[in-house]
Design an enzyme around this catalytic site. Structure first.
Site: not given
Length: 269
Positions: A123, A136
């Site tokens: 990501s 995250y």
């Protein structure tokens, strides 16, 4: 080509599995979501299991001949670092790192011997840390380091490694992370309460699912893959801006990209 796709019940993983199966590759799809796996083409072999369970993964993949692994796993929860419990932090590290490593470790001997490929989907948060995505971001930054180390270890030994780093995609992934954020962080007078309220209805979209799937499939099948694919203007430009802007000016720019800010409009148009 025999391809193992993890996270195959998700938006990106499912798209990758369907695209590869349609191109007559032998696809094995893994995910813990049995219902999502059932939506894959009948030609795809599927197995529902917890990818954090290294013993289960190793037992499933023992003696399997694999040419490629595409890892599309991930999950996250929106919270300030101060509000992220130890259990939540551990869950996110396990889902985004441990669930990658168990499969890489089990699949790599066959892939290496066959001169195959590993594609890891990360990501842009791994390169650009976003507020309220601390756990995250830590996990995805770790995944980027993991991919770099893996590539430098195995490419001299015959396998290749590619890393795909997309911006936010409308798959329901971010929406699930935002759902209930105000309930999980319920103190209306807390220091981050206004930020949590702004995340209600959070649905960022820097690119579309089809574009990400196309890049992942390219990374898996092309003869000479790039080491890193950044997918979306946001994923490409933010790391470049980080290299030239003073840190605190860059921080202000990133904060402007939160719900209610203007960064998304500036970058994606």
């Amino acid at each position: 080509m025999r391809v193992l796709v993890t996270g195959a019940a998700g938006g990106i993983g499912g798209g990758v599995a369907r695209t590869l199966a349609a191109a007559d590759h032998d696809v094995i799809g893994l995910d813990r979501d049995a219902d999502g796996l059932a939506a894959l083409p009948e030609a795809a072999e599927t197995h529902a299991l917890d990818l954090r369970d290294g013993d289960a993964v190793e037992a499933l993949l023992a003696d399997r001949e694999l040419d490629c692994l595409v890892s599309c796993v991930g999950v996250y929860e929106i919270a300030a670092v101060e509000d992220t419990t130890v259990d939540s932090f551990r869950r996110q590290l396990d889902a985004n790192l441990t669930a990658v490593h168990t499969v890489v470790r089990a699949a790599l001997p066959s892939i290496r011997e066959r001169g195959g490929r590993i594609v890891l989907v990360g990501s842009m948060v791994g390169s650009t840390a976003l507020p309220y995505h601390g756990a995250y971001g830590a996990a995805k930054a770790g995944l980027r380091g993991y991919a770099d180390a893996l590539r430098r270890e195995v490419e001299p030994r015959g396998a290749t490694v590619a890393f795909v780093e997309p911006g936010p995609v409308p798959t329901g992934f971010n929406e699930r992370a935002a759902a209930g954020v105000t309930e999980r962080n319920a103190d209306p007078e807390g220091p981050y309460a206004d930020a949590y309220r702004a995340f209600e209805g959070y649905a960022p979209a820097a690119t579309d699912v089809e574009t990400v799937v196309e890049r992942v499939v390219e990374a898996a099948t092309t003869d000479g893959p790039r080491a890193v694919y950044r997918v979306s203007r946001r994923a490409r430009w933010l790391p470049r801006l980080a290299a030239v802007l003073p840190d605190r000016l860059y921080d202000r720019l990133i904060r402007a990209g939160l719900p209610g800010g203007i960064l998304g409009r500036l970058i994606d148009r």
